[in-house]
Design a protein around this motif. Sequence first.
Motif, PDB file in Angstrom:
ATOM      1  N   ALA A 105      46.533  43.604  38.961  1.00  0.00           N
ATOM      2  CA  ALA A 105      46.043  44.856  39.525  1.00  0.00           C
ATOM      3  C   ALA A 105      44.525  44.900  39.528  1.00  0.00           C
ATOM      4  O   ALA A 105      43.897  45.379  40.477  1.00  0.00           O
ATOM      5  N   SER A 106      43.909  44.396  38.468  1.00  0.00           N
ATOM      6  CA  SER A 106      42.441  44.393  38.389  1.00  0.00           C
ATOM      7  C   SER A 106      41.827  43.352  39.306  1.00  0.00           C
ATOM      8  O   SER A 106      40.672  43.481  39.714  1.00  0.00           O
ATOM      9  N   GLY A 107      42.605  42.298  39.636  1.00  0.00           N
ATOM     10  CA  GLY A 107      42.072  41.210  40.457  1.00  0.00           C
ATOM     11  C   GLY A 107      42.495  41.248  41.895  1.00  0.00           C
ATOM     12  O   GLY A 107      42.297  40.259  42.618  1.00  0.00           O
ATOM     13  N   GLY A 108      43.067  42.375  42.330  1.00  0.00           N
ATOM     14  CA  GLY A 108      43.495  42.463  43.721  1.00  0.00           C
ATOM     15  C   GLY A 108      44.621  41.518  44.052  1.00  0.00           C
ATOM     16  O   GLY A 108      44.722  41.033  45.186  1.00  0.00           O
ATOM     17  N   GLY A 109      45.481  41.235  43.070  1.00  0.00           N
ATOM     18  CA  GLY A 109      46.641  40.383  43.325  1.00  0.00           C
ATOM     19  C   GLY A 109      46.600  39.041  42.635  1.00  0.00           C
ATOM     20  O   GLY A 109      47.588  38.306  42.663  1.00  0.00           O
ATOM     21  N   ASN A 110      45.456  38.685  41.994  1.00  0.00           N
ATOM     22  CA  ASN A 110      45.393  37.413  41.257  1.00  0.00           C
ATOM     23  C   ASN A 110      44.396  37.536  40.124  1.00  0.00           C
ATOM     24  O   ASN A 110      43.598  38.482  40.064  1.00  0.00           O
ATOM     25  N   GLN A 162      34.887  34.701  46.960  1.00  0.00           N
ATOM     26  CA  GLN A 162      34.987  35.033  48.377  1.00  0.00           C
ATOM     27  C   GLN A 162      36.158  35.991  48.627  1.00  0.00           C
ATOM     28  O   GLN A 162      36.025  36.974  49.365  1.00  0.00           O
ATOM     29  N   ARG A 163      37.295  35.721  48.011  1.00  0.00           N
ATOM     30  CA  ARG A 163      38.462  36.582  48.206  1.00  0.00           C
ATOM     31  C   ARG A 163      38.218  37.992  47.676  1.00  0.00           C
ATOM     32  O   ARG A 163      38.809  38.959  48.163  1.00  0.00           O
ATOM     33  N   SER A 164      37.335  38.121  46.678  1.00  0.00           N
ATOM     34  CA  SER A 164      37.075  39.442  46.095  1.00  0.00           C
ATOM     35  C   SER A 164      36.152  40.296  46.954  1.00  0.00           C
ATOM     36  O   SER A 164      35.938  41.476  46.667  1.00  0.00           O
ATOM     37  N   GLY A 165      35.561  39.690  48.001  1.00  0.00           N
ATOM     38  CA  GLY A 165      34.724  40.467  48.910  1.00  0.00           C
ATOM     39  C   GLY A 165      33.243  40.269  48.740  1.00  0.00           C
ATOM     40  O   GLY A 165      32.449  41.092  49.207  1.00  0.00           O
ATOM     41  N   ILE A 166      32.825  39.190  48.075  1.00  0.00           N
ATOM     42  CA  ILE A 166      31.404  38.962  47.860  1.00  0.00           C
ATOM     43  C   ILE A 166      30.685  38.797  49.202  1.00  0.00           C
ATOM     44  O   ILE A 166      31.253  38.282  50.172  1.00  0.00           O
ATOM     45  N   VAL A 167      29.470  39.280  49.276  1.00  0.00           N
ATOM     46  CA  VAL A 167      28.588  39.241  50.458  1.00  0.00           C
ATOM     47  C   VAL A 167      29.328  39.616  51.740  1.00  0.00           C
ATOM     48  O   VAL A 167      29.076  39.066  52.812  1.00  0.00           O
ATOM     49  N   GLY A 168      30.261  40.557  51.640  1.00  0.00           N
ATOM     50  CA  GLY A 168      30.945  41.043  52.831  1.00  0.00           C
ATOM     51  C   GLY A 168      32.030  40.136  53.358  1.00  0.00           C
ATOM     52  O   GLY A 168      32.523  40.345  54.478  1.00  0.00           O
ATOM     53  N   GLN A 169      32.414  39.130  52.569  1.00  0.00           N
ATOM     54  CA  GLN A 169      33.480  38.232  52.994  1.00  0.00           C
ATOM     55  C   GLN A 169      34.843  38.778  52.563  1.00  0.00           C
ATOM     56  O   GLN A 169      34.943  39.865  51.994  1.00  0.00           O
ATOM     57  N   SER A 170      35.906  38.014  52.823  1.00  0.00           N
ATOM     58  CA  SER A 170      37.247  38.475  52.473  1.00  0.00           C
ATOM     59  C   SER A 170      38.156  37.286  52.269  1.00  0.00           C
ATOM     60  O   SER A 170      37.792  36.131  52.547  1.00  0.00           O
ATOM     61  N   ALA A 171      39.373  37.571  51.777  1.00  0.00           N
ATOM     62  CA  ALA A 171      40.330  36.501  51.510  1.00  0.00           C
ATOM     63  C   ALA A 171      40.707  35.767  52.790  1.00  0.00           C
ATOM     64  O   ALA A 171      40.908  34.556  52.800  1.00  0.00           O
ATOM     65  N   ALA A 172      40.815  36.496  53.882  1.00  0.00           N
ATOM     66  CA  ALA A 172      41.169  35.891  55.175  1.00  0.00           C
ATOM     67  C   ALA A 172      39.928  35.814  56.057  1.00  0.00           C
ATOM     68  O   ALA A 172      39.922  36.287  57.194  1.00  0.00           O
ATOM     69  N   CYS A 173      38.861  35.226  55.511  1.00  0.00           N
ATOM     70  CA  CYS A 173      37.588  35.196  56.227  1.00  0.00           C
ATOM     71  C   CYS A 173      37.722  34.416  57.535  1.00  0.00           C
ATOM     72  O   CYS A 173      38.234  33.292  57.567  1.00  0.00           O
ATOM     73  N   ASN A 174      37.270  35.030  58.617  1.00  0.00           N
ATOM     74  CA  ASN A 174      37.302  34.420  59.939  1.00  0.00           C
ATOM     75  C   ASN A 174      35.870  34.279  60.439  1.00  0.00           C
ATOM     76  O   ASN A 174      35.147  35.263  60.568  1.00  0.00           O
ATOM     77  N   ALA A 175      35.468  33.045  60.707  1.00  0.00           N
ATOM     78  CA  ALA A 175      34.075  32.779  61.086  1.00  0.00           C
ATOM     79  C   ALA A 175      33.677  33.492  62.365  1.00  0.00           C
ATOM     80  O   ALA A 175      32.494  33.725  62.607  1.00  0.00           O
ATOM     81  N   VAL A 176      34.654  33.847  63.194  1.00  0.00           N
ATOM     82  CA  VAL A 176      34.357  34.513  64.459  1.00  0.00           C
ATOM     83  C   VAL A 176      34.179  36.011  64.282  1.00  0.00           C
ATOM     84  O   VAL A 176      33.283  36.623  64.882  1.00  0.00           O
ATOM     85  N   ASN A 191      40.742  49.083  31.364  1.00  0.00           N
ATOM     86  CA  ASN A 191      40.942  50.334  32.103  1.00  0.00           C
ATOM     87  C   ASN A 191      39.624  51.078  32.334  1.00  0.00           C
ATOM     88  O   ASN A 191      39.565  52.300  32.210  1.00  0.00           O
ATOM     89  N   LEU A 192      38.577  50.337  32.650  1.00  0.00           N
ATOM     90  CA  LEU A 192      37.289  50.953  32.962  1.00  0.00           C
ATOM     91  C   LEU A 192      37.225  51.169  34.469  1.00  0.00           C
ATOM     92  O   LEU A 192      37.181  50.204  35.235  1.00  0.00           O
ATOM     93  N   PHE A 193      37.261  52.437  34.883  1.00  0.00           N
ATOM     94  CA  PHE A 193      37.325  52.780  36.301  1.00  0.00           C
ATOM     95  C   PHE A 193      38.471  52.022  36.990  1.00  0.00           C
ATOM     96  O   PHE A 193      38.346  51.552  38.115  1.00  0.00           O
ATOM     97  N   GLY A 194      39.581  51.878  36.260  1.00  0.00           N
ATOM     98  CA  GLY A 194      40.786  51.293  36.829  1.00  0.00           C
ATOM     99  C   GLY A 194      40.886  49.785  36.750  1.00  0.00           C
ATOM    100  O   GLY A 194      41.871  49.206  37.229  1.00  0.00           O
ATOM    101  N   SER A 195      39.897  49.106  36.153  1.00  0.00           N
ATOM    102  CA  SER A 195      39.913  47.642  36.091  1.00  0.00           C
ATOM    103  C   SER A 195      39.776  47.153  34.656  1.00  0.00           C
ATOM    104  O   SER A 195      39.095  47.775  33.834  1.00  0.00           O
ATOM    105  N   SER A 196      40.426  46.027  34.384  1.00  0.00           N
ATOM    106  CA  SER A 196      40.308  45.351  33.084  1.00  0.00           C
ATOM    107  C   SER A 196      39.781  43.946  33.354  1.00  0.00           C
ATOM    108  O   SER A 196      40.457  43.137  34.003  1.00  0.00           O
ATOM    109  N   LEU A 197      38.568  43.654  32.884  1.00  0.00           N
ATOM    110  CA  LEU A 197      37.885  42.418  33.247  1.00  0.00           C
ATOM    111  C   LEU A 197      37.235  41.773  32.034  1.00  0.00           C
ATOM    112  O   LEU A 197      36.875  42.441  31.061  1.00  0.00           O
ATOM    113  N   LYS A 198      37.080  40.455  32.135  1.00  0.00           N
ATOM    114  CA  LYS A 198      36.209  39.706  31.238  1.00  0.00           C
ATOM    115  C   LYS A 198      35.065  39.168  32.093  1.00  0.00           C
ATOM    116  O   LYS A 198      35.306  38.543  33.129  1.00  0.00           O
TER     117      LYS A 198
END
Length: 385
Positions: free
Chosen positions: A298-303, A348-362, A258-265
Motif C-alpha cells: 500500500a505504501s509502495g503503490g503496489g510493490n 521511475q515507477r513511483s513518479g520521479i521527475v514526472g515519469q510513470s510505471a508505463a512511461c511512454n517516450a511519445v 503510517n505517516l500521512f498514510g505511508s510506512s517507509l524506510k
Amino acid sequence: MPGTKPLRLLETVFVEDFLPAVRADERNEIQRTILAPVALHHGDRVDNGLAGGDFDSLKNPGNEIALRQNWVGAKGLPFLPSGSMAWIGKRYYHRNDVHQIDFFYWDTSGFGGGLDDVPIGPAKFALALFETRFSDRRVIWQPDFRVYGIPIIPNGTLEAGISLMIDSSNANAPQSTNKEEVSPWLTVQWVQSDLLGGFNKLAFQWAQGSAANMHSQGSQQEDASSDSRQWRIVEHMVYQPTPNISGALVFVYQDTKNLFGSSLKRWSAGIRPALQLNDYFKIEVEGGYTNVTPKDNASGGGNTDSRGLFKATIAPTIVAMTGPGGAYFTRPVLRLFATVAAWNDAAQRSGIVGQSAACNAVTTTSAFGCDKAGFTFGAQVEAWY
C-alpha cells in the motif's frame, strides 16, 4: 547548492535599554526582531506548509512576502536568572539544520513565548509554549522543553529536548475519534565543536501521533493516532582542516509508520568538499544518494521495491573574501553548476521527475522523457544577510 528556493531576506533588529542596570556585567534591554523575506515564486502560490499559509499576496501571483519573525525579548531583568531572556512573538526557535540538503530536522519555530538560556549547573535550558491554530475550533498547543550545553567530553556537549503536541480542539469540530490527544517528540543530540576546524552533530529522534512528522508548526499530522510513528538518525559534519579545504557530509536514516498514510524506510548520504583556489574563487563538488523502501504494498503503490537516486554536481564558485565564519559558510557566492543524476526502475515507477510505471517516450511530459538518467546546468546566487 542548486535546487534551493530563491529568497531575499531583510532582517531588522531594534534594541532599546530600559530600567537602570541591576548587574554590572549585564545590560537591561528589550530586543525586537523582525525578519521579512520576500520570495519570488512562479506559478502556483506557495504556502510553505504552514496552517493558513505563511505568505501574503502582493496581488501579482508570482510575488509573495512572508513575515517569518516578529518577536520581542527582554533580558537583564532583576527577576530573571543572569544571562536568560523572556520572549514572546513569532520566531525561529533553536533551529538545527543540515545546510547541505536544506533540511531542518529539529525546528519548532512559530508563534509562542517562553524563557531562553536559563542556567542549570554547567548547562542551560529553554522552555516555550507554541500555538498552531488550524481554525477557530482546531488548535494544537506545543510545550517545548530542552536542555543544552551539557558537557560530556572535551569540546563535546549533549542536548536533549521534548515537545508535546496537545490537541485541544473543540469537541464540535470535525475530527477523528481515534486521534492521540498528547503526541510526544523526543530528541537527543551530541554536538562536538572544534573538530577538524568545524563541528559534528549526531542526533536521535523519535515521535508519534500528530508529532510524527517532526516538523514545525502548521505541518503536523492532524487527527493522527498513536499508530503513526517515526524515528530517525541525523549525522552532520562540517570540516575546515586547512584554509583552502572545507566541506560537509551528511547521513540521515528515517523509519516511518503510517505517516500521512505511508510506512517507509529512507536513508540518504552526501558529501560536499570544496577547494579554495584563491581569495575569491573555489571549486565545489557534491555527491549524494537517496534510497526509499516501502514497508508494504500500500505504501509502495503496489510493490516494495527500493527506489534509488544518485546525483553528482560540480560548481565553480565566485565567493566573497573569507570572513571570520570560515570558507565553507562564507556568503554571498555566485555559482555555475552542472549536475548529473541517475535513478532506478522503482524510482521511475513511483513518479520521479514526472515519469510513470508505463512511461511512454511519445506521450510523457517529463523533461527527461523515459530515460533513467539526466543532466542539468545553470547558475545560482546564494546570499545571507
